[in-house]
Design an enzyme around this catalytic site. Structure first.
Site, mmCIF file in Angstrom:
data_model
loop_
_atom_site.group_PDB
_atom_site.id
_atom_site.type_symbol
_atom_site.label_atom_id
_atom_site.label_comp_id
_atom_site.label_asym_id
_atom_site.label_seq_id
_atom_site.Cartn_x
_atom_site.Cartn_y
_atom_site.Cartn_z
ATOM 1 N N ASP A 130 37.837 51.186 34.200
ATOM 2 C CA ASP A 130 38.796 50.103 33.969
ATOM 3 C C ASP A 130 38.163 48.734 33.725
ATOM 4 O OD1 ASP A 130 37.812 49.531 36.483
ATOM 5 O OD2 ASP A 130 39.735 49.564 37.521
ATOM 6 N N HIS A 131 36.882 48.566 34.052
ATOM 7 C CA HIS A 131 36.284 47.233 34.039
ATOM 8 C C HIS A 131 35.580 46.857 32.731
ATOM 9 C CE1 HIS A 131 37.193 46.586 38.217
ATOM 10 N NE2 HIS A 131 36.406 45.531 38.299
ATOM 11 N N ASP A 195 35.438 48.225 45.307
ATOM 12 C CA ASP A 195 36.089 47.094 44.659
ATOM 13 C C ASP A 195 36.819 46.331 45.753
ATOM 14 O OD1 ASP A 195 37.068 46.174 41.645
ATOM 15 O OD2 ASP A 195 38.486 45.671 43.229
ATOM 16 N N ARG A 482 42.637 36.220 41.548
ATOM 17 C CA ARG A 482 41.540 35.263 41.707
ATOM 18 C C ARG A 482 41.546 34.245 40.584
ATOM 19 N NH1 ARG A 482 37.383 39.524 43.966
ATOM 20 N NH2 ARG A 482 38.168 39.385 46.087
ATOM 21 N N SER A 677 34.440 39.349 45.120
ATOM 22 C CA SER A 677 34.327 40.764 44.792
ATOM 23 C C SER A 677 33.349 41.495 45.711
ATOM 24 C CB SER A 677 33.857 40.936 43.345
ATOM 25 O OG SER A 677 34.789 40.370 42.456
ATOM 26 N N ARG A 679 31.020 43.344 44.739
ATOM 27 C CA ARG A 679 29.870 43.744 43.928
ATOM 28 C C ARG A 679 28.540 43.665 44.681
ATOM 29 N NH1 ARG A 679 31.196 38.973 39.758
ATOM 30 N NH2 ARG A 679 33.139 40.105 39.969
#
Length: 788
Positions: A130-131, A195, A482, A677, A679
């Site tokens: 999806d990213h 995520d 965000r 995030s 990440r």
């Protein structure tokens, strides 16, 4: 799988009674009623009996009522008899039910899993593409382009999933959190996802927690997963939502109260009579899922709602009637105990809640919509709305789209279209197909909207925006979660605001922030003044959902013979090399790479947008390390002094120069360092480029854990004002590592260039297991050690 109707469940209640006695008496009866966790995993079953047993053990030990969060979390303890439990202090060892990864984070997670040498994942796991789909023209063309551009990465994830037993949702399937809500979340499940908005699943009574890829590897490897025992913040809702006020306004208001770090280390648990007025809508969007999704913006570990009739309806509508029936049977487990205590309570009267809009530049700057125009004028924020964007993982349910359509239709009936550009991002293929079938897409298109691909798109910076130039001061309004500086379009001058889809639609039509749909009038082309009426929409489609195209790839029963190839020449994928172990000595004379000033999110540390293409190549993506952070020495971005040469350069360039010369370094930061995030690249990159420690006033939860996992030292000033004592040309020695122990502070000896020194106390939150990660060089290194 047997199907139990609600009437059958009701009958069993009459016969067996309620509460603990009913749970005990009917155990043998229910043991036969094995219900699959999802239609994709017919042999993995929901185990409420285990949850019930663990909860009873813990309740007797603690001798007090439990919150819902505690029931689900403690119900997944690896050792409920002996686990030390103290909210906010002890570390819990947990056994989550499943793992989910989005494609940007899955690359590194799967590369780490490959490095572990294990043959197959130990729990049901999925990858969601999806990213990596950039919004340019429209859904169909953007998706086709993404498949071509990202073919190497998609092939890697597809083949890795097949080899190691991981389900693969192809590009175009939709956003990870919506797919989870549609297919995998259910009341009482514990799911971890790579995520930060994984908490979205709390809208379906789940404990869903965002983590870094290394944490996901632990769970996929069958190792107990560690989490600091969360505190529990209770949000008591009373009254009823009405008019222009939406579920999004609940979390926008809570964000304004708690700020971006007020939920750190806590689970936010919603309860009270107002809960049943909020819809558990489709896929992560409006309603309870929206509220839980955006709980990430207050730093919360996760958020959750108690099981109720709306969740049951949603489960049935998404083809999971058996799970709904089983949840009814175990409903005592899926709500808080009467008399349970929260660490903090916030009360919100929904009758009094007004529509909100938060921003710019931070999601906790809350304004009522009625006042944001005046605030904008006072602060010099551009009033003209250039683009309105609805959808994303936060707000793209059927009801969300319906409420936006309700507003758009009123404008169209009067001959008006959007003054601003307008984009629509469906959360999943199922939502896209259903809103197209039911005419929603046409209305949104007629009012001026462009339907984008079922993907994250502009929400995470995947937006090829061309209506302005970088540096142009402008305003956009979104239904995203965000709005950090430059997050959506890489333009630091873009003032982004977050609000509900219906308010976005109204402001896009009006073309200005200075418009309150509750009181202000629009002018039709014929000169008629009219006021928009509050939107209304069906919570769920009257007909069943249209599933659209089948985009799921099931892993084969045995993938051992399959190969996963990574070309050494690839600039997008790179196999991992183990990080070096701790030398056994204190860290001496570390250079200060950068002293960061003010807010430093994971976007600042490891930018997304165009950098997403390098998420599987650690060396290439490390070229974005801290390029968004503000250097306290000169207030500049990506401009620091190289203390070996005396020249100024970009942060990654200077770090590489230090590493090439065998010089280790430390970064210094402010409050809530690493918010945003999940990440883990924000931790991998400093480790890869020679960093040894990150010293700050305070950390965001996920980032602190990620740093520990990669063998770095996340440390905090015992006295936050000591931040001011660090100078750019200092050398810092970290002492006490030979006796490194939980709860025992370390010491920093700071040598200034004038020959003077300061000795500072540094706190840490390492436990014994995490100290072993540090000594081994990373959690992955430690996992390999334990295999031999």
């Amino acid at each position: 799988v047997p199907h139990y109707s609600i009437s059958t469940i009701g009958l069993s209640r009459l016969v067996l009674g309620h509460g603990a006695r009913r749970l005990h008496v009917s155990a043998a009866y229910r043991a036969k009623a094995q219900v699959s966790m999802s239609r994709f995993e017919p042999t993995s079953f929901i185990n409420y009996e285990k949850l019930h047993s663990n909860v009873n053990i813990v309740r007797k030990r603690l001798n007090r009522p439990l919150t819902l969060s505690e029931k689900i979390v403690y119900g997944h303890l690896d050792d409920p008899h002996n686990q030390e439990i103290d909210r906010g202090r002890t570390y819990l060892r947990l056994r989550p039910d499943r793992v989910a990864m989005q494609d940007a984070t899955a690359q590194m997670a799967m590369l780490q899993f490959i490095s572990s040498g294990l043959p197959k994942v130990a729990v049901p796991s999925t990858i969601h593409c999806d990213h990596l789909i950039e919004a340019q023209i429209g859904g169909v063309k953007d998706l086709a382009r993404a498949k071509e551009v990202n073919q190497e990465v998609y092939n890697f994830l597809s083949s890795a999933g097949a080899k190691y037993g991981v389900g693969f949702w192809k590009p175009g399937s939709g956003i990870i959190h919506q797919i989870i809500l549609e297919n995998y979340a259910y009341p009482g499940v514990m799911l971890i996802g790579t995520d930060s908005h994984t908490p979205n699943g709390g809208g379906l009574g789940s404990i869903c927690i965002g983590v870094g890829g290394a944490d996901a590897v632990d769970v996929m490897a069958g190792i107990p997963w560690e989490l600091k025992c969360p505190k529990v913040i209770g949000v008591k809702l009373t009254g009823t939502l009405s008019g222009w006020t939406s579920p999004k306004d609940v979390i926008l208001k809570v964000a304004g109260i708690l700020t971006v770090k007020g939920g750190t280390g806590a689970i936010v648990e919603y309860h009270g009579p107002g809960v049943d007025s909020i819809s558990c809508t489709v896929f992560l969007c409006a309603g309870m899922a929206t509220i839980c999704n955006m709980g990430a913006e207050i730093g919360a570990t996760t958020s959750v709602f108690p099981y109720n009739h709306r969740m049951r309806t949603y489960l049935e509508k998404t083809g999971r009637g058996e799970i709904a029936a089983l949840s009814d049977e175990y409903s005592d487990l899926l709500v808080p105990d009467e008399g349970c205590e929260y660490d903090q309570i916030i009360e919100l009267n929904l009758d009094e809640l007004k529509p909100h809009i938060n921003g710019p530049f931070t999601p906790d700057l809350a304004h009522p919509v009625s006042k944001v125009g005046a605030e904008a004028e006072k602060n010099g924020w551009p009033l003209e709305v250039k683009v309105g964007l609805i959808g994303s993982c936060t707000n793209s349910s059927y009801e969300d789209m319906g409420r936006a359509v309700s507003v758009a239709k009123q404008a169209l009936d009067k001959g008006l279209k959007c003054k601003a550009q307008f984009t629509v991002t469906p959360g999943s293929e199922q939502i896209r197909a259903t809103i197209e079938r039911d005419g929603y897409s046409k209305i949104l298109g007629d009012v001026g909207g462009v339907v984008l691909a079922n993907a994250c798109g502009p929400c995470i910076g995947q937006w090829d925006r061309r209506d302005i130039k970088k540096g142009d001061k402008n305003t956009i309004v979104t239904s995203f979660n965000r709005n950090f500086t430059a997050r959506n379009d890489a333009n630091p001058a873009t003032h982004a605001f977050v609000t509900s889809p219906e308010i976005v639609t109204a402001l896009a039509i009006a073309g200005t922030l200075n418009f309150n749909p509750e009181t202000d009038y629009l002018t039709a082309p014929n000169g008629e003044k009219f006021k928009l009426q509050p939107p209304s929409a069906d919570e769920l489609p009257k007909r069943d959902f249209d599933p659209g195209q089948d985009t799921y790839q099931h892993p084969p029963a045995d993938g051992t013979s399959l190969r996963v190839d990574v070309s050494p020449q690839s600039n997008r994928l790179q196999l991992l090399e183990p990080f070096d172990k701790w030398s056994g000595n204190d860290l001496e004379d570390l250079l200060v790479l950068i002293k960061v000033k003010g807010k430093c999110t994971t976007d600042h540390i490891s930018a997304a947008g165009p950098w997403l293409k390098f998420r599987g190549h650690l060396d290439n993506i490390s070229n974005n390390m801290l390029i968004g952070a503000v250097n306290s020495e000169n207030d500049a971005i990506n401009k620091i002094k190289n203390h070996l040469t005396g020249e100024y350069g970009g942060v990654p360039d200077v770090a590489r120069h230090y590493k090439a010369n065998g010089v280790s370094w430390v970064a210094v930061g402010d409050d809530n360092y690493g918010e945003g995030s999940s990440r883990e690249h924000a931790a991998l990159e400093p480790r890869h480029l020679g960093g040894r420690a990150i010293i700050v006033k305070s950390f965001a939860r996920i980032h602190e854990t990620n740093l520990k996992k990669q063998g770095l030292l996340p440390l905090t000033f015992a006295n936050p004002s000591d931040y001011d004592k660090i100078l750019p040309d200092d050398k810092i020695s970290i002492r006490g590592l030979k006796t490194f122990a939980p709860g025992k502070p370390l010491t920093a000896v700071v040598k200034h260039s004038d020959g003077s020194e300061d000795t500072l106390e540094l706190n840490h939150t390492f436990n014994e297991t995490q100290i072993e990660w540090f000594k081994a060089g990373s959690a992955l290194n430690r996992m390999k050690e334990l295999q031999h």
